[in-house]
Design an enzyme around this catalytic site. Structure first.
Site, PDB file in Angstrom:
ATOM      1  N   ASP A 169       0.863  -1.178   0.000  1.00 59.43           N
ATOM      2  CA  ASP A 169       0.000   0.000   0.000  1.00 59.43           C
ATOM      3  C   ASP A 169       0.904   1.235   0.000  1.00 59.43           C
ATOM      4  O   ASP A 169       2.129   1.127   0.082  1.00 59.43           O
ATOM      5  CB  ASP A 169      -0.970  -0.026   1.175  1.00 59.43           C
ATOM      6  CG  ASP A 169      -0.285   0.201   2.504  1.00 59.43           C
ATOM      7  OD1 ASP A 169       0.949   0.370   2.537  1.00 59.43           O
ATOM      8  OD2 ASP A 169      -0.991   0.211   3.528  1.00 59.43           O
ATOM      9  N   ASP A 172      -7.779  -7.573  -0.074  1.00 62.44           N
ATOM     10  CA  ASP A 172      -6.939  -7.748   1.108  1.00 62.44           C
ATOM     11  C   ASP A 172      -7.773  -7.330   2.312  1.00 62.44           C
ATOM     12  O   ASP A 172      -8.646  -6.470   2.191  1.00 62.44           O
ATOM     13  CB  ASP A 172      -5.694  -6.848   1.061  1.00 62.44           C
ATOM     14  CG  ASP A 172      -6.015  -5.430   1.472  1.00 62.44           C
ATOM     15  OD1 ASP A 172      -6.640  -4.712   0.669  1.00 62.44           O
ATOM     16  OD2 ASP A 172      -5.698  -5.033   2.624  1.00 62.44           O
ATOM     17  N   CYS A 175     -11.567 -28.551   6.527  1.00 59.39           N
ATOM     18  CA  CYS A 175     -10.352 -27.752   6.489  1.00 59.39           C
ATOM     19  C   CYS A 175      -9.148 -28.653   6.716  1.00 59.39           C
ATOM     20  O   CYS A 175      -9.167 -29.505   7.611  1.00 59.39           O
ATOM     21  CB  CYS A 175     -10.431 -26.677   7.570  1.00 59.39           C
ATOM     22  SG  CYS A 175      -9.041 -25.553   7.525  1.00 59.39           S
ATOM     23  N   CYS A 206      -6.105 -27.423   7.412  1.00 57.13           N
ATOM     24  CA  CYS A 206      -5.061 -26.671   8.120  1.00 57.13           C
ATOM     25  C   CYS A 206      -4.582 -27.473   9.326  1.00 57.13           C
ATOM     26  O   CYS A 206      -5.215 -28.448   9.731  1.00 57.13           O
ATOM     27  CB  CYS A 206      -5.575 -25.298   8.554  1.00 57.13           C
ATOM     28  SG  CYS A 206      -6.481 -25.291  10.107  1.00 57.13           S
ATOM     29  N   CYS A 214      -7.160 -27.837  12.224  1.00 57.58           N
ATOM     30  CA  CYS A 214      -8.285 -28.748  12.017  1.00 57.58           C
ATOM     31  C   CYS A 214      -7.843 -30.195  11.828  1.00 57.58           C
ATOM     32  O   CYS A 214      -8.574 -31.115  12.201  1.00 57.58           O
ATOM     33  CB  CYS A 214      -9.101 -28.305  10.809  1.00 57.58           C
ATOM     34  SG  CYS A 214      -9.934 -26.747  11.106  1.00 57.58           S
ATOM     35  N   HIS A 265      -5.831 -21.347  10.408  1.00 58.22           N
ATOM     36  CA  HIS A 265      -7.155 -21.834  10.012  1.00 58.22           C
ATOM     37  C   HIS A 265      -7.937 -20.765   9.239  1.00 58.22           C
ATOM     38  O   HIS A 265      -8.527 -21.047   8.194  1.00 58.22           O
ATOM     39  CB  HIS A 265      -7.964 -22.271  11.239  1.00 58.22           C
ATOM     40  CG  HIS A 265      -9.408 -22.444  10.904  1.00 58.22           C
ATOM     41  ND1 HIS A 265      -9.887 -23.567  10.264  1.00 58.22           N
ATOM     42  CD2 HIS A 265     -10.459 -21.594  11.022  1.00 58.22           C
ATOM     43  CE1 HIS A 265     -11.173 -23.404  10.022  1.00 58.22           C
ATOM     44  NE2 HIS A 265     -11.551 -22.227  10.469  1.00 58.22           N
TER      45      HIS A 265
END
Ligand SMILES: [Zn+2]
Length: 386
Positions: free
Chosen positions: A92, A266, A304, A306, A309, A335
């Site tokens: 940015d 974002d 999920c 991840c 999980c 997650h």
């Protein structure tokens, strides 16, 4: 050398699936960019960020110019090497943070003088300086330095601010050093006024940028006004340019914006929520501090993959947050970013398959439901999102 460009793969209504080619690799769009404010996606290793499927991350000019300093990052090989992210990085311009400093900043027609939130030292950002800093950081995509007024504001205040941002955009473009595979995006302002948005798009496309961002939304106007502003703005952007909606948003915001033709997003929501025990799931959010999770042996989400999980229960995460253990925010950030990436992959796949309307209806119906009840295990009614 790779030229920077966006190319379409498939369309569904105004929604587009495509690819963004850059000097640092190709990203499938629509895409969600995790926020790496000070050269780190908070609580995540870069391997963990990669494992969620993220293709591009965001860095903050304001934070990096104050600490460790843009010249130091340049001397250490640029932001990609410094933070170990060889893929594309969007920075940015520092404008949004500086404008948020309130009494610590002084705005004039040339730029902004402000005091650091870290040590009170005095600094100045101008369109030229912001562009130079982003170059020193080696940002794949640089953003124009602009001003974003808080909404609601009178139309004349929004018009005046937008016109100043358009003059600054011209100065940013002049200061930008064009290189193959690199880009600079202009930022469309104009609040929720259709005429001002159209004027802003015209000013920016007259200058000519590699991509266009829609700024000044998600600043308190509400989803309905945000969507109606996208309805009158996105279609004015050249079709072959990538479109980025800054700082947005909830899963529902992302879906609605993709349906309106946005390619890039974002937001700090998934990472910030991960540090405050809030988990995103296919059925809305959970607060893992809540006592009802204390003995729940199920994962946060059965869909999920991840680390949180695949290896841990809701009860364990509940315990980590109650005990203020650092692993809690680490696992839950992982997650939440995995959820956001899975959400975008699912939406993208539906655009490619021509099933976006059905997929969107399915997502919205799931979000409207309550969390799974324990007797629903193993959740047979929800097909995994690819
Ligand atoms: Zn998970």
């Amino acid at each position: 050398m790779t030229a920077f460009r966006w190319r379409a793969q498939a369309r569904s209504g105004r929604a587009r699936a495509g690819f963004l080619d850059t000097a640092h690799g190709t990203v499938a769009t629509p895409t969600f960019m995790p926020v790496g404010t000070v050269g780190t996606v908070k609580a995540m290793t870069m391997d963990a960020v990669r494992s969620t499927g993220a293709g591009i991350v965001l860095g903050n000019t304001y934070h990096l110019m104050l600490r460790p300093g843009a010249e130091r990052v340049r001397a250490l090989g640029g932001l990609h090497r410094f933070m170990d992210w060889p893929g594309p990085i969007l920075t940015d311009s520092g404008g949004f943070q500086v404008m948020s400093l309130g009494p610590l900043r002084k705005l004039d027609a040339d730029g902004v003088t402000f005091r650091s939130h870290i040590d009170g030292s005095k600094h100045r950002l101008t369109p030229e300086r912001s562009t130079d800093i982003q170059h020193a950081l080696d940002a794949t995509i640089s953003m124009c330095f602009d001003e974003c007024p808080a909404l609601p504001a009178p139309p004349e205040v929004i018009a005046q601010s937008m016109r100043m941002s358009m003059r600054w955009a011209e100065r940013c473009r002049t200061a930008f050093v064009a290189r193959p595979g690199y880009a600079q995006y202009g930022i469309i302002q104009g609040g929720t006024e259709p005429d001002l948005r159209a004027e802003s798009v015209r000013a920016l496309t007259d200058i000519g940028f590699e991509g266009y961002a829609i700024g000044g939304l998600a600043v308190g106007e509400g989803q309905e006004l945000m969507f109606s502003t996208l309805d009158v703005t996105v279609g004015l952007i050249p079709d072959d340019a990538p479109r980025y909606l800054m700082g947005v948003g909830t899963p529902d915001d992302l879906l609605g914006a993709v349906e309106r033709g946005v390619d890039m997003f974002d937001c700090v929501m998934p990472t910030r929520a991960g540090r405050t025990a809030r988990a995103y799931t296919e059925r809305g959010t959970l607060n893992l501090r809540n006592a009802r999770h204390a003995t729940d042996s199920r994962p946060i989400s059965p869909h999920c993959d991840c680390l949180a999980c695949s290896r841990h229960s809701r009860a364990y995460l509940h315990h980590l947050f109650r005990a203020n253990e650092i692993l809690g925010p680490m696992l839950l950030t992982w997650h939440n970013l995995a959820y956001y990436q899975r959400l975008m992959r699912g939406i993208r796949a539906a655009i490619v398959d021509g099933t976006l309307p059905e997929h969107a209806a399915h997502l919205r119906a799931q979000w409207a439901m309550e969390d799974w009840s324990p007797d629903e295990m193993p959740f047979p009614d929800i097909p995994p999102v690819p």
